[in-house]
Design a protein around this motif. Sequence first.
Motif, PDB file in Angstrom:
ATOM      1  N   ALA A 165       0.812  -1.223   0.000  1.00  0.00           N
ATOM      2  CA  ALA A 165       0.000   0.000   0.000  1.00  0.00           C
ATOM      3  C   ALA A 165       0.844   1.272   0.000  1.00  0.00           C
ATOM      4  O   ALA A 165       0.530   2.231  -0.719  1.00  0.00           O
ATOM      5  CB  ALA A 165      -0.938  -0.008   1.204  1.00  0.00           C
ATOM      6  N   ASP A 166       1.900   1.308   0.802  1.00  0.00           N
ATOM      7  CA  ASP A 166       2.716   2.532   0.837  1.00  0.00           C
ATOM      8  C   ASP A 166       3.437   2.748  -0.491  1.00  0.00           C
ATOM      9  O   ASP A 166       3.584   3.879  -0.958  1.00  0.00           O
ATOM     10  CB  ASP A 166       3.700   2.522   2.009  1.00  0.00           C
ATOM     11  CG  ASP A 166       4.539   1.258   2.100  1.00  0.00           C
ATOM     12  OD1 ASP A 166       4.390   0.365   1.244  1.00  0.00           O
ATOM     13  OD2 ASP A 166       5.347   1.154   3.048  1.00  0.00           O
ATOM     14  N   THR A 167       3.854   1.641  -1.120  1.00  0.00           N
ATOM     15  CA  THR A 167       4.490   1.743  -2.429  1.00  0.00           C
ATOM     16  C   THR A 167       3.532   2.317  -3.460  1.00  0.00           C
ATOM     17  O   THR A 167       3.885   3.207  -4.242  1.00  0.00           O
ATOM     18  CB  THR A 167       4.970   0.359  -2.900  1.00  0.00           C
ATOM     19  OG1 THR A 167       5.625  -0.320  -1.830  1.00  0.00           O
ATOM     20  CG2 THR A 167       5.905   0.491  -4.091  1.00  0.00           C
ATOM     21  N   ARG A 168       2.299   1.798  -3.469  1.00  0.00           N
ATOM     22  CA  ARG A 168       1.302   2.274  -4.436  1.00  0.00           C
ATOM     23  C   ARG A 168       1.006   3.756  -4.238  1.00  0.00           C
ATOM     24  O   ARG A 168       0.849   4.508  -5.208  1.00  0.00           O
ATOM     25  CB  ARG A 168       0.017   1.452  -4.315  1.00  0.00           C
ATOM     26  CG  ARG A 168       0.180  -0.003  -4.743  1.00  0.00           C
ATOM     27  CD  ARG A 168      -1.161  -0.693  -4.863  1.00  0.00           C
ATOM     28  NE  ARG A 168      -1.830  -0.828  -3.589  1.00  0.00           N
ATOM     29  CZ  ARG A 168      -1.672  -1.870  -2.760  1.00  0.00           C
ATOM     30  NH1 ARG A 168      -0.827  -2.848  -3.087  1.00  0.00           N
ATOM     31  NH2 ARG A 168      -2.331  -1.936  -1.618  1.00  0.00           N
ATOM     32  N   LEU A 169       0.941   4.178  -2.979  1.00  0.00           N
ATOM     33  CA  LEU A 169       0.665   5.587  -2.699  1.00  0.00           C
ATOM     34  C   LEU A 169       1.808   6.465  -3.186  1.00  0.00           C
ATOM     35  O   LEU A 169       1.592   7.542  -3.763  1.00  0.00           O
ATOM     36  CB  LEU A 169       0.444   5.776  -1.194  1.00  0.00           C
ATOM     37  CG  LEU A 169      -0.238   7.075  -0.753  1.00  0.00           C
ATOM     38  CD1 LEU A 169      -1.672   7.139  -1.268  1.00  0.00           C
ATOM     39  CD2 LEU A 169      -0.222   7.189   0.774  1.00  0.00           C
ATOM     40  N   LEU A 170       3.035   6.022  -2.976  1.00  0.00           N
ATOM     41  CA  LEU A 170       4.206   6.776  -3.434  1.00  0.00           C
ATOM     42  C   LEU A 170       4.245   6.860  -4.962  1.00  0.00           C
ATOM     43  O   LEU A 170       4.517   7.924  -5.528  1.00  0.00           O
ATOM     44  CB  LEU A 170       5.481   6.122  -2.904  1.00  0.00           C
ATOM     45  CG  LEU A 170       6.808   6.783  -3.286  1.00  0.00           C
ATOM     46  CD1 LEU A 170       6.878   8.209  -2.762  1.00  0.00           C
ATOM     47  CD2 LEU A 170       7.986   5.963  -2.765  1.00  0.00           C
ATOM     48  N   LEU A 171       3.957   5.757  -5.637  1.00  0.00           N
ATOM     49  CA  LEU A 171       3.974   5.753  -7.094  1.00  0.00           C
ATOM     50  C   LEU A 171       2.890   6.660  -7.665  1.00  0.00           C
ATOM     51  O   LEU A 171       3.097   7.323  -8.691  1.00  0.00           O
ATOM     52  CB  LEU A 171       3.801   4.329  -7.625  1.00  0.00           C
ATOM     53  CG  LEU A 171       4.951   3.364  -7.355  1.00  0.00           C
ATOM     54  CD1 LEU A 171       4.632   1.989  -7.925  1.00  0.00           C
ATOM     55  CD2 LEU A 171       6.264   3.885  -7.927  1.00  0.00           C
ATOM     56  N   SER A 172       1.735   6.705  -7.007  1.00  0.00           N
ATOM     57  CA  SER A 172       0.664   7.603  -7.442  1.00  0.00           C
ATOM     58  C   SER A 172       1.106   9.062  -7.321  1.00  0.00           C
ATOM     59  O   SER A 172       0.881   9.870  -8.223  1.00  0.00           O
ATOM     60  CB  SER A 172      -0.597   7.356  -6.609  1.00  0.00           C
ATOM     61  OG  SER A 172      -1.614   8.267  -6.946  1.00  0.00           O
ATOM     62  N   ALA A 173       1.756   9.398  -6.199  1.00  0.00           N
ATOM     63  CA  ALA A 173       2.256  10.757  -6.012  1.00  0.00           C
ATOM     64  C   ALA A 173       3.349  11.086  -7.025  1.00  0.00           C
ATOM     65  O   ALA A 173       3.455  12.225  -7.491  1.00  0.00           O
ATOM     66  CB  ALA A 173       2.780  10.929  -4.587  1.00  0.00           C
ATOM     67  N   LEU A 174       4.153  10.095  -7.372  1.00  0.00           N
ATOM     68  CA  LEU A 174       5.200  10.292  -8.371  1.00  0.00           C
ATOM     69  C   LEU A 174       4.590  10.627  -9.730  1.00  0.00           C
ATOM     70  O   LEU A 174       5.049  11.546 -10.426  1.00  0.00           O
ATOM     71  CB  LEU A 174       6.062   9.037  -8.464  1.00  0.00           C
ATOM     72  CG  LEU A 174       7.130   8.994  -9.564  1.00  0.00           C
ATOM     73  CD1 LEU A 174       8.099  10.159  -9.446  1.00  0.00           C
ATOM     74  CD2 LEU A 174       7.875   7.668  -9.522  1.00  0.00           C
ATOM     75  N   ARG A 175       3.544   9.904 -10.108  1.00  0.00           N
ATOM     76  CA  ARG A 175       2.874  10.201 -11.378  1.00  0.00           C
ATOM     77  C   ARG A 175       2.283  11.611 -11.364  1.00  0.00           C
ATOM     78  O   ARG A 175       2.388  12.351 -12.341  1.00  0.00           O
ATOM     79  CB  ARG A 175       1.779   9.172 -11.638  1.00  0.00           C
ATOM     80  CG  ARG A 175       2.301   7.786 -12.017  1.00  0.00           C
ATOM     81  CD  ARG A 175       1.183   6.910 -12.514  1.00  0.00           C
ATOM     82  NE  ARG A 175       0.202   6.620 -11.486  1.00  0.00           N
ATOM     83  CZ  ARG A 175       0.268   5.587 -10.656  1.00  0.00           C
ATOM     84  NH1 ARG A 175       1.289   4.733 -10.729  1.00  0.00           N
ATOM     85  NH2 ARG A 175      -0.672   5.383  -9.747  1.00  0.00           N
ATOM     86  N   ASP A 176       1.691  11.991 -10.245  1.00  0.00           N
ATOM     87  CA  ASP A 176       1.072  13.311 -10.146  1.00  0.00           C
ATOM     88  C   ASP A 176       2.103  14.439 -10.164  1.00  0.00           C
ATOM     89  O   ASP A 176       1.788  15.569 -10.531  1.00  0.00           O
ATOM     90  CB  ASP A 176       0.232  13.411  -8.873  1.00  0.00           C
ATOM     91  CG  ASP A 176      -0.999  12.513  -8.911  1.00  0.00           C
ATOM     92  OD1 ASP A 176      -1.380  12.072 -10.014  1.00  0.00           O
ATOM     93  OD2 ASP A 176      -1.572  12.237  -7.833  1.00  0.00           O
ATOM     94  N   ALA A 177       3.322  14.127  -9.740  1.00  0.00           N
ATOM     95  CA  ALA A 177       4.359  15.158  -9.646  1.00  0.00           C
ATOM     96  C   ALA A 177       4.814  15.639 -11.018  1.00  0.00           C
ATOM     97  O   ALA A 177       5.374  16.739 -11.139  1.00  0.00           O
ATOM     98  CB  ALA A 177       5.549  14.643  -8.851  1.00  0.00           C
ATOM     99  N   GLY A 178       4.607  14.840 -12.051  1.00  0.00           N
ATOM    100  CA  GLY A 178       4.989  15.262 -13.400  1.00  0.00           C
ATOM    101  C   GLY A 178       6.495  15.352 -13.580  1.00  0.00           C
ATOM    102  O   GLY A 178       7.055  16.436 -13.700  1.00  0.00           O
ATOM    103  N   LEU A 179       7.156  14.211 -13.582  1.00  0.00           N
ATOM    104  CA  LEU A 179       8.613  14.143 -13.699  1.00  0.00           C
ATOM    105  C   LEU A 179       9.098  14.760 -15.007  1.00  0.00           C
ATOM    106  O   LEU A 179       8.596  14.436 -16.077  1.00  0.00           O
ATOM    107  CB  LEU A 179       9.051  12.673 -13.629  1.00  0.00           C
ATOM    108  CG  LEU A 179      10.525  12.356 -13.833  1.00  0.00           C
ATOM    109  CD1 LEU A 179      11.337  12.978 -12.707  1.00  0.00           C
ATOM    110  CD2 LEU A 179      10.739  10.859 -13.888  1.00  0.00           C
ATOM    111  N   GLY A 180      10.079  15.647 -14.900  1.00  0.00           N
ATOM    112  CA  GLY A 180      10.656  16.250 -16.090  1.00  0.00           C
ATOM    113  C   GLY A 180      11.520  15.257 -16.857  1.00  0.00           C
ATOM    114  O   GLY A 180      12.139  14.366 -16.266  1.00  0.00           O
TER     115      GLY A 180
END
Length: 216
Positions: A14-29
Amino acid sequence: MWLLRLPGVYRPQADTRLLLSALRDAGLGRSARALDLCTGSGVAAIAAARGGARQVTAVDRYLPAVFSARFNARVRGLPVRVLHGGLTAVHGQFDLITANPPYVPSPSVEPAQGAAMAWDAGLDGRRCLDELCERAADLLAPDGTMLIVHSALCGIEATLESLRDKGLKSSVVARATEPFGPVMRSRIEYLEDAGLIEPGERTEELVVIRADRIER
């Protein structure tokens, strides 16, 4: 996503999934230099590389995790460098940092060994979090972003205030409530005695905290 995990390596959950979701939302350059701390199987490092980061470094103190992450990146042909060690193994600055550090409170003051290195984090669960907050501003490049996932049991405000004290803009960008896993269930008596949970409490709130180094 299929991932090789040698015995004892932290399983994405669960914590991994939450982190990956935030990573997608962050919009990596597309030109980002990325760092994944406490990488485990390397899932967040792989996500950063697939998202277009030009340079990805992953770090873990548990040697089987290092081997697992190296294999998982290599089999996908991704340019991820995996280092064995903690924060002291990291040099330079990064545009994006992801971290799923150990954050489970432990009744033992002794350093964790083996698989427990992925979750044991001292009496209050902040042993690794405090070190990470202390180094955050130095590790982030100008206009860089850090994403940290941990349990609310460790103190959300403590993390936010520590990051702000270092001059970083910080906020909670994701939340999820999850039932206790096996490790938390095995420590219910300690958690209640320490006042970290209420009697009968069997869920925890997970949060992702975002810290930005804003250059004016």
